[in-house]
Enzyme design. Structure first.
Site, PDB file in Angstrom:
ATOM      1  N   ASP A 122      27.074  27.397  39.169  1.00 24.26           N
ATOM      2  CA  ASP A 122      26.494  27.160  40.494  1.00 24.26           C
ATOM      3  C   ASP A 122      27.559  26.659  41.478  1.00 24.26           C
ATOM      4  O   ASP A 122      28.550  26.042  41.072  1.00 24.26           O
ATOM      5  CB  ASP A 122      25.374  26.117  40.359  1.00 24.26           C
ATOM      6  CG  ASP A 122      24.451  26.100  41.572  1.00 24.26           C
ATOM      7  OD1 ASP A 122      24.556  27.006  42.426  1.00 24.26           O
ATOM      8  OD2 ASP A 122      23.636  25.174  41.662  1.00 24.26           O
ATOM      9  N   HIS A 131      31.473  34.173  45.173  1.00 23.40           N
ATOM     10  CA  HIS A 131      31.043  34.914  43.979  1.00 23.40           C
ATOM     11  C   HIS A 131      32.227  35.651  43.355  1.00 23.40           C
ATOM     12  O   HIS A 131      32.354  35.744  42.144  1.00 23.40           O
ATOM     13  CB  HIS A 131      29.939  35.912  44.337  1.00 23.40           C
ATOM     14  CG  HIS A 131      28.681  35.262  44.824  1.00 23.40           C
ATOM     15  ND1 HIS A 131      28.119  34.167  44.205  1.00 23.40           N
ATOM     16  CD2 HIS A 131      27.872  35.538  45.887  1.00 23.40           C
ATOM     17  CE1 HIS A 131      27.017  33.811  44.849  1.00 23.40           C
ATOM     18  NE2 HIS A 131      26.849  34.621  45.880  1.00 23.40           N
ATOM     19  N   LEU A 143      33.919  36.080  19.730  1.00 16.70           N
ATOM     20  CA  LEU A 143      33.004  35.421  20.673  1.00 16.70           C
ATOM     21  C   LEU A 143      31.942  36.389  21.190  1.00 16.70           C
ATOM     22  O   LEU A 143      32.267  37.522  21.574  1.00 16.70           O
ATOM     23  CB  LEU A 143      33.819  34.896  21.872  1.00 16.70           C
ATOM     24  CG  LEU A 143      33.000  34.367  23.048  1.00 16.70           C
ATOM     25  CD1 LEU A 143      32.414  32.995  22.724  1.00 16.70           C
ATOM     26  CD2 LEU A 143      33.851  34.269  24.307  1.00 16.70           C
TER      27      LEU A 143
HETATM   28  C1  FPP Z   1      25.093  30.420  42.071  1.00 15.04           C
HETATM   29  O1  FPP Z   1      25.859  29.941  43.143  1.00 15.04           O
HETATM   30  C2  FPP Z   1      25.732  31.599  41.520  1.00 15.04           C
HETATM   31  C3  FPP Z   1      25.169  32.818  41.433  1.00 15.04           C
HETATM   32  C4  FPP Z   1      23.780  33.104  41.849  1.00 15.04           C
HETATM   33  C5  FPP Z   1      25.929  33.958  40.936  1.00 15.04           C
HETATM   34  C6  FPP Z   1      26.846  33.621  39.811  1.00 15.04           C
HETATM   35  C7  FPP Z   1      27.732  34.768  39.525  1.00 15.04           C
HETATM   36  C8  FPP Z   1      29.046  34.633  39.225  1.00 15.04           C
HETATM   37  C9  FPP Z   1      29.695  33.329  39.063  1.00 15.04           C
HETATM   38  C10 FPP Z   1      29.878  35.808  38.968  1.00 15.04           C
HETATM   39  C11 FPP Z   1      29.290  36.602  37.838  1.00 15.04           C
HETATM   40  C12 FPP Z   1      30.274  37.457  37.233  1.00 15.04           C
HETATM   41  C13 FPP Z   1      29.963  38.444  36.374  1.00 15.04           C
HETATM   42  C14 FPP Z   1      31.044  39.124  35.704  1.00 15.04           C
HETATM   43  C15 FPP Z   1      28.589  38.876  36.115  1.00 15.04           C
HETATM   44  P1  FPP Z   1      25.199  29.918  44.575  1.00 15.04           P
HETATM   45  O2  FPP Z   1      25.471  31.200  45.243  1.00 15.04           O
HETATM   46  O3  FPP Z   1      23.742  29.580  44.439  1.00 15.04           O
HETATM   47  O4  FPP Z   1      25.978  28.747  45.255  1.00 15.04           O
HETATM   48  P2  FPP Z   1      25.374  27.716  46.300  1.00 15.04           P
HETATM   49  O5  FPP Z   1      24.312  26.941  45.580  1.00 15.04           O
HETATM   50  O6  FPP Z   1      26.557  26.867  46.642  1.00 15.04           O
HETATM   51  O7  FPP Z   1      24.860  28.504  47.453  1.00 15.04           O
END
Ligand code: FPP
Length: 254
Positions: free
Chosen positions: A34, A51, A145
């Site tokens: 997050d 992201h 893994l």
């Molecule tokens: C939450 O942060 C994150 C997500 C909804 C997406 C997570 C995805 C990745 C870390 C990349 C994934 C990679 C692969 C290879 C599948 P947020 O956007 O809610 O952050 P915020 O709370 O600060 O707005």
């Protein structure tokens, strides 16, 4: 004989100052990644930049988990609730598995990593599912893994579906209500065959589960950090595991 753990852990790939014990490694670590949006905003960047950097951290932490000899790493990449985000952001997130795998799949294969996914496949764009299914097929025989992406995953829906299937089995005379056990439910979840997570990590300072593995996390140790996912490092990962190793797990006993 130098075993796999020390052979790998000895690599000078980490600036971690945390002392870890080989014997008490969590088998299964689950992570709620997050803070991508806030990380980007704090730098004056668009959310998708968070992201994208988060995707690179997925690689770093996967390799760190592999070096430690962790057996299962489950990453919450997209929830059933994330469809509520603006379409452009959803589209970007749906392209990330493809981009990640096009860059990293060969190295994952070289490191004997097995890719899996859990979540509702039908709603995913075909390019997303194609990339994942190719990676899943090409790594199916790997014995290292297990890298398990939770994608279009929601725990309440997962459990509701399990209950529906149990009800159908009872209706059809295949199952008696008195024979329903915890395993009857567990076997009908996406995680069938996987051990429950030993450790849950959530980044970004939020202290909630957000519909993630509600059944499976019943006895997991939880570790929260204010660090946003794009700046989460191998050293932070070691810090979480060091804390896990200091805890006494009692599973309701003494
Ligand atoms: C939450 O942060 C994150 C997500 C909804 C997406 C997570 C995805 C990745 C870390 C990349 C994934 C990679 C692969 C290879 C599948 P947020 O956007 O809610 O952050 P915020 O709370 O600060 O707005």
């Amino acid at each position: 004989m130098i075993d796999r753990f020390w052979a790998k852990f000895g690599k000078p790939s980490s600036d971690s100052v945390h002392t870890l014990t080989k014997d008490n490694m969590p088998k299964h670590v689950a992570i709620i990644m997050d803070g991508n949006g806030r990380w980007a905003k704090s730098r004056g960047l668009p959310r998708i930049a968070g992201h994208h950097t988060g995707m690179k951290v997925v690689k770093q932490i996967t390799m760190a988990a592999d070096r430690l000899g962790i057996q299962y790493l489950t990453l919450y990449a997209f929830s059933t609730e994330n469809w509520k985000r603006p379409k452009a952001e959803v589209d970007f997130l749906m392209r990330l598995p493809q981009e990640f795998l096009s860059i990293e799949l060969e190295e994952l294969i070289a490191n004997n990593v097995q890719v899996r996914m859990m979540g509702y496949r039908d709603a995913l764009p075909s390019h997303t599912i194609r990339a994942l299914e190719e990676a899943i097929a090409r790594t199916a025989d790997n014995t290292g893994l297990i890298l398990n992406f939770a994608l279009n995953y929601g725990s309440r829906t997962e459990m509701t579906d399990a209950v529906k299937r149990i009800a159908e089995a009872v209706r059809d005379g295949e199952l008696k209500p008195e024979d329903i056990e915890e395993s009857t439910i567990a076997e009908r979840l996406f995680t069938n065959g996987l051990p429950d997570p030993d450790l849950l990590i959530r980044t970004s300072g939020e202290l909630r589960l957000s519909n993630f593995m509600l059944w499976q996390l019943a006895y997991s140790e939880m570790w929260f950090t204010d660090v946003y996912w794009p700046e989460f490092s191998e050293s932070h990962f070691h810090e979480a595991i060091a804390e896990y190793q200091r805890r006494a797990r009692r599973y309701g006993g003494l």
